[in-house]
Design an enzyme around this catalytic site. Sequence first.
Site, PDB file in Angstrom:
ATOM      1  N   HIS A  80      68.442 -57.722 -70.664  1.00 49.78           N
ATOM      2  CA  HIS A  80      69.750 -57.064 -70.563  1.00 49.78           C
ATOM      3  C   HIS A  80      70.801 -58.112 -70.276  1.00 49.78           C
ATOM      4  O   HIS A  80      70.566 -59.028 -69.476  1.00 49.78           O
ATOM      5  CB  HIS A  80      69.769 -56.042 -69.426  1.00 49.78           C
ATOM      6  CG  HIS A  80      68.739 -54.975 -69.597  1.00 49.78           C
ATOM      7  ND1 HIS A  80      68.920 -53.907 -70.437  1.00 49.78           N
ATOM      8  CD2 HIS A  80      67.498 -54.850 -69.077  1.00 49.78           C
ATOM      9  CE1 HIS A  80      67.842 -53.146 -70.409  1.00 49.78           C
ATOM     10  NE2 HIS A  80      66.956 -53.697 -69.605  1.00 49.78           N
ATOM     11  N   ASN A 133      66.141 -55.625 -76.203  1.00 49.88           N
ATOM     12  CA  ASN A 133      67.184 -55.046 -75.360  1.00 49.88           C
ATOM     13  C   ASN A 133      67.308 -53.586 -75.784  1.00 49.88           C
ATOM     14  O   ASN A 133      67.964 -53.280 -76.787  1.00 49.88           O
ATOM     15  CB  ASN A 133      68.524 -55.763 -75.511  1.00 49.88           C
ATOM     16  CG  ASN A 133      69.570 -55.212 -74.543  1.00 49.88           C
ATOM     17  OD1 ASN A 133      69.360 -54.145 -73.953  1.00 49.88           O
ATOM     18  ND2 ASN A 133      70.680 -55.904 -74.369  1.00 49.88           N
ATOM     19  N   ARG A 141      74.394 -52.062 -61.067  1.00 51.17           N
ATOM     20  CA  ARG A 141      75.367 -51.153 -61.691  1.00 51.17           C
ATOM     21  C   ARG A 141      75.120 -49.706 -61.228  1.00 51.17           C
ATOM     22  O   ARG A 141      74.562 -49.481 -60.160  1.00 51.17           O
ATOM     23  CB  ARG A 141      75.295 -51.321 -63.213  1.00 51.17           C
ATOM     24  CG  ARG A 141      75.669 -52.760 -63.644  1.00 51.17           C
ATOM     25  CD  ARG A 141      75.671 -52.921 -65.149  1.00 51.17           C
ATOM     26  NE  ARG A 141      76.664 -52.028 -65.770  1.00 51.17           N
ATOM     27  CZ  ARG A 141      76.677 -51.748 -67.077  1.00 51.17           C
ATOM     28  NH1 ARG A 141      75.781 -52.292 -67.891  1.00 51.17           N
ATOM     29  NH2 ARG A 141      77.587 -50.928 -67.564  1.00 51.17           N
ATOM     30  N   ARG A 177      83.025 -54.664 -76.998  1.00 44.19           N
ATOM     31  CA  ARG A 177      82.566 -53.609 -76.084  1.00 44.19           C
ATOM     32  C   ARG A 177      82.602 -54.103 -74.636  1.00 44.19           C
ATOM     33  O   ARG A 177      81.837 -55.003 -74.265  1.00 44.19           O
ATOM     34  CB  ARG A 177      81.121 -53.238 -76.441  1.00 44.19           C
ATOM     35  CG  ARG A 177      80.514 -52.212 -75.522  1.00 44.19           C
ATOM     36  CD  ARG A 177      79.011 -52.054 -75.761  1.00 44.19           C
ATOM     37  NE  ARG A 177      78.459 -51.073 -74.860  1.00 44.19           N
ATOM     38  CZ  ARG A 177      77.180 -50.970 -74.557  1.00 44.19           C
ATOM     39  NH1 ARG A 177      76.294 -51.772 -75.121  1.00 44.19           N
ATOM     40  NH2 ARG A 177      76.769 -50.050 -73.714  1.00 44.19           N
ATOM     41  N   GLU A 187      61.653 -57.543 -71.887  1.00 43.45           N
ATOM     42  CA  GLU A 187      62.856 -56.693 -71.847  1.00 43.45           C
ATOM     43  C   GLU A 187      64.026 -57.526 -71.326  1.00 43.45           C
ATOM     44  O   GLU A 187      63.900 -58.200 -70.303  1.00 43.45           O
ATOM     45  CB  GLU A 187      62.585 -55.515 -70.899  1.00 43.45           C
ATOM     46  CG  GLU A 187      63.775 -54.609 -70.693  1.00 43.45           C
ATOM     47  CD  GLU A 187      63.535 -53.588 -69.576  1.00 43.45           C
ATOM     48  OE1 GLU A 187      62.365 -53.377 -69.153  1.00 43.45           O
ATOM     49  OE2 GLU A 187      64.522 -53.021 -69.098  1.00 43.45           O
ATOM     50  N   TYR A 200      79.880 -57.140 -70.685  1.00 43.09           N
ATOM     51  CA  TYR A 200      78.898 -57.666 -71.652  1.00 43.09           C
ATOM     52  C   TYR A 200      79.296 -59.008 -72.262  1.00 43.09           C
ATOM     53  O   TYR A 200      78.514 -59.567 -73.043  1.00 43.09           O
ATOM     54  CB  TYR A 200      78.673 -56.630 -72.764  1.00 43.09           C
ATOM     55  CG  TYR A 200      78.092 -55.324 -72.224  1.00 43.09           C
ATOM     56  CD1 TYR A 200      76.854 -55.305 -71.611  1.00 43.09           C
ATOM     57  CD2 TYR A 200      78.800 -54.130 -72.316  1.00 43.09           C
ATOM     58  CE1 TYR A 200      76.321 -54.126 -71.091  1.00 43.09           C
ATOM     59  CE2 TYR A 200      78.283 -52.940 -71.820  1.00 43.09           C
ATOM     60  CZ  TYR A 200      77.051 -52.955 -71.205  1.00 43.09           C
ATOM     61  OH  TYR A 200      76.521 -51.791 -70.691  1.00 43.09           O
ATOM     62  N   ALA A 246      70.902 -48.417 -73.772  1.00 47.37           N
ATOM     63  CA  ALA A 246      70.832 -47.185 -72.968  1.00 47.37           C
ATOM     64  C   ALA A 246      69.460 -46.516 -73.041  1.00 47.37           C
ATOM     65  O   ALA A 246      69.088 -45.759 -72.119  1.00 47.37           O
ATOM     66  CB  ALA A 246      71.929 -46.220 -73.405  1.00 47.37           C
ATOM     67  N   PRO A 266      71.092 -49.347 -79.087  1.00 51.16           N
ATOM     68  CA  PRO A 266      72.377 -48.744 -79.431  1.00 51.16           C
ATOM     69  C   PRO A 266      73.589 -49.415 -78.780  1.00 51.16           C
ATOM     70  O   PRO A 266      73.521 -49.855 -77.638  1.00 51.16           O
ATOM     71  CB  PRO A 266      72.244 -47.296 -78.940  1.00 51.16           C
ATOM     72  CG  PRO A 266      71.115 -47.304 -77.977  1.00 51.16           C
ATOM     73  CD  PRO A 266      70.191 -48.398 -78.422  1.00 51.16           C
ATOM     74  N   ASN A 267      74.643 -49.472 -79.566  1.00 50.09           N
ATOM     75  CA  ASN A 267      75.962 -49.979 -79.159  1.00 50.09           C
ATOM     76  C   ASN A 267      76.025 -51.501 -79.030  1.00 50.09           C
ATOM     77  O   ASN A 267      77.100 -52.046 -78.783  1.00 50.09           O
ATOM     78  CB  ASN A 267      76.455 -49.317 -77.848  1.00 50.09           C
ATOM     79  CG  ASN A 267      76.586 -47.824 -78.003  1.00 50.09           C
ATOM     80  OD1 ASN A 267      77.262 -47.370 -78.919  1.00 50.09           O
ATOM     81  ND2 ASN A 267      75.937 -47.047 -77.157  1.00 50.09           N
TER      82      ASN A 267
END
Length: 147
Positions: free
Chosen positions: A101, A75, A108, A19, A99, A24, A78, A11-12
């Site tokens: 990111h 990825n 973070r 964004r 995985e 990012y 969230a 998502p996103n």
Amino acid sequence: MTKKFLVLHGPNLNLLGTREPGIYGCQTLSDINSSLGDLSTELGCELSFFQSNSEGELIDSIQSAVGECHGILLNPAAYTHTSIAIRDALSAVGLPCVEVHLSNIHSRETFRHTSIIAPVAVGQICGFGCDSYLLGLRALFNYVKKI
Ligand code: DQA
């Protein structure tokens, strides 16, 4: 035999480019997919791409990869931190998953420090922006070549 991989974006990530570019970066999702496409040509593998904002669609895509793909570059965005259902789907299909990111989730907010996905992934690469995906594809390709 040519290796095929599913590149799955959560998502996103469709908003990349605009964004929170300070976190990012400025590359869009299609820039990232295009860089992955160039790398796949160099490696001699095939990629299919899917992005969804919906947990169920991501799970359907993981299930559909069985018999079609040799591994998944993921990825989970969230859902990394919340989705037992995506983790269960990865466990159920048993395809190797790397995985990735863009940001370093461990530096973070504390709620990002835990990945529900990491224990069922071959490994995790984070913090290198778009390069996380490229490093992830190389890692997945090399891993799959050995099994
Ligand atoms: C992300 C990190 C996640 O914590 C966040 O929710 C995202 C993007 C990354 O690529 O850095 O949406 O997966």
